[in-house]
Motif scaffolding. Structure first.
Motif, PDB file in Angstrom:
ATOM      1  N   ASP A 116     -13.674  13.709  -0.076  1.00 47.98           N
ATOM      2  CA  ASP A 116     -13.637  14.597   1.080  1.00 47.98           C
ATOM      3  C   ASP A 116     -13.184  15.995   0.689  1.00 47.98           C
ATOM      4  O   ASP A 116     -13.729  16.999   1.171  1.00 47.98           O
ATOM      5  CB  ASP A 116     -12.722  14.025   2.156  1.00 47.98           C
ATOM      6  CG  ASP A 116     -12.696  14.882   3.404  1.00 47.98           C
ATOM      7  OD1 ASP A 116     -13.747  14.960   4.072  1.00 47.98           O
ATOM      8  OD2 ASP A 116     -11.648  15.486   3.705  1.00 47.98           O
ATOM      9  N   GLN A 119     -15.937  17.659  -1.301  1.00 44.39           N
ATOM     10  CA  GLN A 119     -17.006  18.053  -0.388  1.00 44.39           C
ATOM     11  C   GLN A 119     -16.652  19.349   0.338  1.00 44.39           C
ATOM     12  O   GLN A 119     -17.484  20.259   0.463  1.00 44.39           O
ATOM     13  CB  GLN A 119     -17.253  16.928   0.628  1.00 44.39           C
ATOM     14  CG  GLN A 119     -18.394  17.192   1.578  1.00 44.39           C
ATOM     15  CD  GLN A 119     -18.465  16.157   2.673  1.00 44.39           C
ATOM     16  OE1 GLN A 119     -18.375  16.481   3.854  1.00 44.39           O
ATOM     17  NE2 GLN A 119     -18.618  14.885   2.294  1.00 44.39           N
ATOM     18  N   ARG A 120     -15.406  19.416   0.819  1.00 45.60           N
ATOM     19  CA  ARG A 120     -14.985  20.611   1.570  1.00 45.60           C
ATOM     20  C   ARG A 120     -15.004  21.855   0.674  1.00 45.60           C
ATOM     21  O   ARG A 120     -15.505  22.911   1.084  1.00 45.60           O
ATOM     22  CB  ARG A 120     -13.591  20.387   2.145  1.00 45.60           C
ATOM     23  CG  ARG A 120     -12.997  21.605   2.830  1.00 45.60           C
ATOM     24  CD  ARG A 120     -11.849  21.219   3.728  1.00 45.60           C
ATOM     25  NE  ARG A 120     -10.819  20.491   3.016  1.00 45.60           N
ATOM     26  CZ  ARG A 120      -9.817  21.082   2.351  1.00 45.60           C
ATOM     27  NH1 ARG A 120      -9.745  22.402   2.314  1.00 45.60           N
ATOM     28  NH2 ARG A 120      -8.897  20.357   1.749  1.00 45.60           N
ATOM     29  N   ALA A 123     -18.580  22.901  -0.147  1.00 44.84           N
ATOM     30  CA  ALA A 123     -19.209  23.520   1.021  1.00 44.84           C
ATOM     31  C   ALA A 123     -18.769  24.977   1.164  1.00 44.84           C
ATOM     32  O   ALA A 123     -19.570  25.852   1.525  1.00 44.84           O
ATOM     33  CB  ALA A 123     -18.874  22.734   2.280  1.00 44.84           C
ATOM     34  N   LEU A 135     -25.125  27.084   2.940  1.00 48.00           N
ATOM     35  CA  LEU A 135     -24.763  25.788   3.492  1.00 48.00           C
ATOM     36  C   LEU A 135     -25.503  25.548   4.801  1.00 48.00           C
ATOM     37  O   LEU A 135     -25.532  26.421   5.676  1.00 48.00           O
ATOM     38  CB  LEU A 135     -23.247  25.729   3.736  1.00 48.00           C
ATOM     39  CG  LEU A 135     -22.719  24.463   4.415  1.00 48.00           C
ATOM     40  CD1 LEU A 135     -22.831  23.267   3.480  1.00 48.00           C
ATOM     41  CD2 LEU A 135     -21.259  24.663   4.859  1.00 48.00           C
ATOM     42  N   ARG A 138     -22.124  20.017   6.341  1.00 47.58           N
ATOM     43  CA  ARG A 138     -21.563  18.836   5.701  1.00 47.58           C
ATOM     44  C   ARG A 138     -21.938  17.618   6.532  1.00 47.58           C
ATOM     45  O   ARG A 138     -22.190  17.711   7.733  1.00 47.58           O
ATOM     46  CB  ARG A 138     -20.041  18.941   5.631  1.00 47.58           C
ATOM     47  CG  ARG A 138     -19.513  20.027   4.730  1.00 47.58           C
ATOM     48  CD  ARG A 138     -18.002  20.176   4.865  1.00 47.58           C
ATOM     49  NE  ARG A 138     -17.293  18.935   4.542  1.00 47.58           N
ATOM     50  CZ  ARG A 138     -15.997  18.757   4.746  1.00 47.58           C
ATOM     51  NH1 ARG A 138     -15.259  19.717   5.286  1.00 47.58           N
ATOM     52  NH2 ARG A 138     -15.416  17.601   4.427  1.00 47.58           N
ATOM     53  N   GLU A 139     -21.963  16.441   5.868  1.00 48.02           N
ATOM     54  CA  GLU A 139     -22.265  15.180   6.549  1.00 48.02           C
ATOM     55  C   GLU A 139     -23.563  15.293   7.347  1.00 48.02           C
ATOM     56  O   GLU A 139     -23.617  15.019   8.539  1.00 48.02           O
ATOM     57  CB  GLU A 139     -21.094  14.769   7.462  1.00 48.02           C
ATOM     58  CG  GLU A 139     -19.778  14.561   6.747  1.00 48.02           C
ATOM     59  CD  GLU A 139     -19.781  13.345   5.825  1.00 48.02           C
ATOM     60  OE1 GLU A 139     -20.530  12.391   6.099  1.00 48.02           O
ATOM     61  OE2 GLU A 139     -19.029  13.374   4.826  1.00 48.02           O
ATOM     62  N   ASP A 148     -23.763  14.009   1.984  1.00 52.64           N
ATOM     63  CA  ASP A 148     -22.500  14.738   1.865  1.00 52.64           C
ATOM     64  C   ASP A 148     -22.650  16.212   2.219  1.00 52.64           C
ATOM     65  O   ASP A 148     -21.895  16.746   3.031  1.00 52.64           O
ATOM     66  CB  ASP A 148     -21.930  14.594   0.457  1.00 52.64           C
ATOM     67  CG  ASP A 148     -21.383  13.195   0.191  1.00 52.64           C
ATOM     68  OD1 ASP A 148     -21.017  12.509   1.166  1.00 52.64           O
ATOM     69  OD2 ASP A 148     -21.341  12.791  -0.982  1.00 52.64           O
ATOM     70  N   ILE A 149     -23.608  16.871   1.602  1.00 48.86           N
ATOM     71  CA  ILE A 149     -23.864  18.289   1.900  1.00 48.86           C
ATOM     72  C   ILE A 149     -25.366  18.531   1.899  1.00 48.86           C
ATOM     73  O   ILE A 149     -26.079  18.076   1.000  1.00 48.86           O
ATOM     74  CB  ILE A 149     -23.195  19.217   0.861  1.00 48.86           C
ATOM     75  CG1 ILE A 149     -21.666  19.182   0.996  1.00 48.86           C
ATOM     76  CG2 ILE A 149     -23.704  20.647   0.998  1.00 48.86           C
ATOM     77  CD1 ILE A 149     -20.939  20.050  -0.019  1.00 48.86           C
TER      78      ILE A 149
END
Length: 234
Positions: A116, A119-120, A123, A135, A138-139, A148-149
Motif C-alpha cells: 500500500d 503504491q501510494r 502514484a 496517473l 489507484r485501485e 494497483d495503478i
C-alpha cells in the motif's frame, strides 16, 4: 480471549486422529470459539487446534461417570466443527489459571514499506515509469479485481502497474490476467504492463519480459525521501 493454563491432555478425531498426552500447556479460546493448544517450547504454531466455525461445550465431569482408580478431571472442553465431523476434546486434570480478557477491536498489523505504501508513493511519483506519464487512478477497478495503478504514458498509452514487495511469478501471472482483460476494452487498448517491486526474482523477470512487461525496481527509502546515511566520498 480466554487463556487457560493447565495440566491437560487432548484427543482430535475426525478427518485425522491425533492425541496429546498429559502435560502442562496454555489453551487460548478466541471470541469466535477457535481453540488453540500451545506448549512452553518448540514451534510458535499450536500443538493442536480447532478453528471457527465451531461450537464449544464446557463440561464439568460427573465423578460417577469415571473409573474410581483414575483421578476425576476438573473440566472437559469439547469443540465440534460446524461443517465437518471433527471433534477436539481437551481434558483438564488441574487448572492453574482460567481468565478471560476483552481485547477489543484489533486494527491489524501495519507494516512499513508494504504494497500500500509503495503504491501510494509510486502514484505520487508516477513519472518514475517514464517522463510525461500521468496517473489515472489507484485501485483501478476490473471484473477480476483492482489494478494497483492505472496510468497513461507520454504517448497516451494506458499502463497497468502491478506492485509487490517481493516480485514472484504469481505477481506476473496476476498482471497478465489484468492486461488480457483490459485489452478487451476498446477504450483502453492497447494496455501495456509494468511489474514493479522492491525485489524481483530472476524467474519472474524472465517471465515478465517474455510477456512484454517492463520490470521496475522500487527503492522504498528513496521514494519516501529517506537520505542514505552511509559514508560518501563526494
Amino acid at each position: 480471549m480466554r487463556v487457560i493454563v493447565a495440566d491437560c491432555s487432548a484427543e482430535y478425531t475426525g478427518r485425522l486422529q491425533a492425541s496429546l498426552p498429559l502435560a502442562r500447556r496454555v489453551i487460548l479460546i478466541k471470541a469466535d470459539n477457535s481453540l488453540l493448544i500451545f506448549s512452553e517450547l518448540g514451534s510458535y504454531k499450536p500443538l493442536n487446534w480447532m478453528v471457527a466455525p465451531c461450537t464449544i461445550h464446557d463440561i464439568t465431569p460427573d465423578p460417577s461417570d469415571h473409573d474410581p482408580s483414575t483421578p476425576v478431571p476438573e473440566k472437559i472442553i469439547k469443540v465440534t466443527a460446524d461443517k465437518t465431523s471433527d471433534i477436539l476434546e481437551v481434558t483438564f486434570q488441574h487448572i492453574y489459571a482460567d481468565n478471560t480478557y476483552d481485547l477489543g477491536e484489533d486494527p491489524g498489523l501495519i507494516k512499513d514499506g508494504v504494497e500500500d505504501h509503495l503504491q501510494r508513493y509510486l502514484a505520487e511519483q508516477i513519472e518514475r515509469i517514464g517522463e510525461g506519464a500521468r496517473l489515472v487512478r489507484r485501485e483501478f477497478p476490473t471484473a477480476i479485481g483492482p489494478v494497483d495503478i492505472m496510468a497513461v504514458d507520454a504517448e497516451g498509452t494506458h499502463v497497468a502497474i502491478e506492485i509487490k514487495r517481493h516480485g514472484g511469478i504469481d505477481g506476473v501471472e496476476q498482471l497478465t490476467r489484468y492486461c488480457e482483460l483490459l485489452n478487451r476494452d476498446p477504450l483502453l487498448a492497447p494496455v501495456r504492463g509494468i511489474f514493479a517491486a522492491q525485489t524481483i526474482s530472476p524467474q519472474a523477470r524472465v517471465l515478465a519480459e517474455d510477456r512484454g512487461f517492463e520490470c521496475l525496481l522500487l527503492d522504498y527509502d528513496e521514494m519516501r525521501g529517506v537520505e542514505d546515511d552511509s559514508l560518501k566520498l563526494f
